[in-house]
Design a protein around this motif. Structure first.
Motif, short mmCIF file in Angstrom:
data_model
loop_
_atom_site.label_atom_id
_atom_site.label_comp_id
_atom_site.label_asym_id
_atom_site.label_seq_id
_atom_site.Cartn_x
_atom_site.Cartn_y
_atom_site.Cartn_z
N PRO A 92 43.02 -13.51 59.03
CA PRO A 92 41.94 -12.94 59.83
C PRO A 92 41.07 -11.98 59.01
CG PRO A 92 44.08 -12.09 60.56
CD PRO A 92 44.35 -13.10 59.49
N LEU A 93 39.78 -11.95 59.34
CA LEU A 93 38.84 -11.07 58.66
C LEU A 93 39.08 -9.64 59.13
CD1 LEU A 93 36.23 -11.06 56.84
CD2 LEU A 93 34.93 -11.19 58.97
N GLU A 94 39.07 -8.68 58.19
CA GLU A 94 39.21 -7.28 58.60
C GLU A 94 38.22 -6.41 57.85
OE1 GLU A 94 42.66 -4.98 57.26
OE2 GLU A 94 43.29 -6.71 56.11
N ASP B 112 29.81 -19.47 53.21
CA ASP B 112 30.41 -20.13 52.05
C ASP B 112 31.82 -19.63 51.77
OD1 ASP B 112 27.93 -21.33 51.63
OD2 ASP B 112 27.23 -19.67 50.37
N CYS B 113 32.39 -18.80 52.68
CA CYS B 113 33.65 -18.12 52.37
C CYS B 113 34.84 -19.09 52.43
CB CYS B 113 33.87 -16.96 53.34
SG CYS B 113 35.45 -16.14 53.11
N PRO B 114 35.54 -19.28 51.30
CA PRO B 114 36.67 -20.22 51.30
C PRO B 114 37.85 -19.70 52.13
CG PRO B 114 36.51 -19.07 49.17
CD PRO B 114 35.31 -18.66 49.98
N ILE B 115 37.91 -18.36 52.32
CA ILE B 115 39.04 -17.81 53.10
C ILE B 115 38.82 -18.10 54.59
CG2 ILE B 115 40.49 -15.77 53.44
CD1 ILE B 115 38.94 -14.56 50.97
N CYS B 116 37.55 -17.98 55.04
CA CYS B 116 37.21 -18.40 56.41
C CYS B 116 37.56 -19.87 56.61
CB CYS B 116 35.71 -18.22 56.67
SG CYS B 116 35.20 -16.53 57.01
N ARG B 117 37.19 -20.68 55.61
CA ARG B 117 37.38 -22.12 55.72
C ARG B 117 38.87 -22.47 55.82
NH1 ARG B 117 34.51 -24.15 51.03
NH2 ARG B 117 32.81 -22.88 51.85
N ARG C 145 29.01 -9.45 53.19
CA ARG C 145 29.71 -10.53 52.50
C ARG C 145 31.22 -10.43 52.74
NH1 ARG C 145 26.56 -12.98 48.38
NH2 ARG C 145 28.35 -13.34 47.00
N HIS C 146 31.93 -11.51 52.47
CA HIS C 146 33.39 -11.53 52.59
C HIS C 146 34.02 -11.52 51.20
CE1 HIS C 146 33.31 -13.66 56.81
NE2 HIS C 146 32.50 -12.61 56.74
N SER C 147 35.21 -10.94 51.08
CA SER C 147 35.91 -10.99 49.80
C SER C 147 37.41 -11.11 50.04
CB SER C 147 35.61 -9.75 48.97
OG SER C 147 36.41 -8.66 49.40
N GLY D 247 43.45 -9.86 50.76
CA GLY D 247 43.39 -10.36 52.13
C GLY D 247 42.06 -11.04 52.37
N HIS D 248 41.35 -10.58 53.41
CA HIS D 248 40.09 -11.20 53.82
C HIS D 248 39.23 -10.09 54.40
CE1 HIS D 248 38.03 -14.54 56.43
NE2 HIS D 248 37.27 -14.13 55.44
N PHE D 249 38.26 -9.63 53.63
CA PHE D 249 37.57 -8.39 53.99
C PHE D 249 36.08 -8.59 54.25
CE2 PHE D 249 41.21 -7.38 51.36
CZ PHE D 249 41.88 -6.52 52.22
ZN LIG Z 1 35.47 -15.07 55.16
#
Ligand SMILES: [Zn+2]
Length: 193
Positions: free
Chosen positions: A180-182, A170-175, A25-27, A17-19
């Protein structure tokens, strides 16, 4: 996809997902081995693949650093037919307590749920080798080491997990903007008030 990866996903020990990680940081992935280890039959099945890799080694004991390593150590020791012990932190230092003994002639497999940098693993190695034992390697559910991780011991993992993380900017998932971020763990409490 490997059988082990299928099981890790089914029991939500590995989430995609998007953590938001505790580091900020995001992953795109998150690993929580407790979600596997709470199912003894699944843990047995996944850890069989570790036992297969280490059963030729002359192991006398399995030792898991608390907390994450204890259940993994118990199950690997059960499958190998040897003793399971654990180290734990007291006043900040990793120690062998509770009357557990190791010494010269012991060849020990360290057990971990996840190996990332190997910091707690190496602290446990030092405790055991200072007592005269030899450490033969690390058995774990998930090997999350980065490709460039410099690690002094053989790692026997049920599953290799490459989880990239990114600075928020730099997070490609945000882009991409579709997931949604969780915070990991936030979807795990259906009974919470
Ligand atoms: Zn992100």
């Amino acid at each position: 996809m490997s059988d082990n990866l299928v099981i890790l996903k089914q029991c939500e020990a590995f989430l995609e997902g998007h953590f938001l990680l505790s580091s900020g940081r995001h992953s795109g992935g998150y690993c929580q081995c407790a979600k596997l280890l709470c199912h003894p039959a699944l843990a047995e099945q996944v850890l069989k693949s570790v036992t297969e890799q280490v059963k030729h080694l002359p192991i006398t004991k399995v030792c898991g650093p608390a907390m994450g390593g204890i259940v993994v150590s118990y199950e690997l020791a059960r499958q190998l037919g040897v003793e399971s012990i654990f180290t734990e932190r007291k006043d900040g230092d990793m120690q062998l307590r509770r009357g557990f003994t190791v010494g010269k002639g012991d060849r020990i497999l360290i057990a971990e749920d996840v190996v990332t940098t190997g910091k707690s693993t190496m602290e446990t190695v030092k405790v055991l080798t200072d007592l005269g034992a030899e450490v033969v390697g690390v058995g774990c559910v998930a090997d999350r080491r980065a490709e460039d991780c410099d690690f002094a011991l053989p790692v026997y993992a049920a599953q290799k997990l490459l989880i990239e993380s990114y600075e928020p900017a730099d997070c490609p998932i945000c882009r991409a903007g579709t997931i949604p971020l969780e915070k990991p763990g936030s979807r795990e409490q259906p009974n919470a008030k």
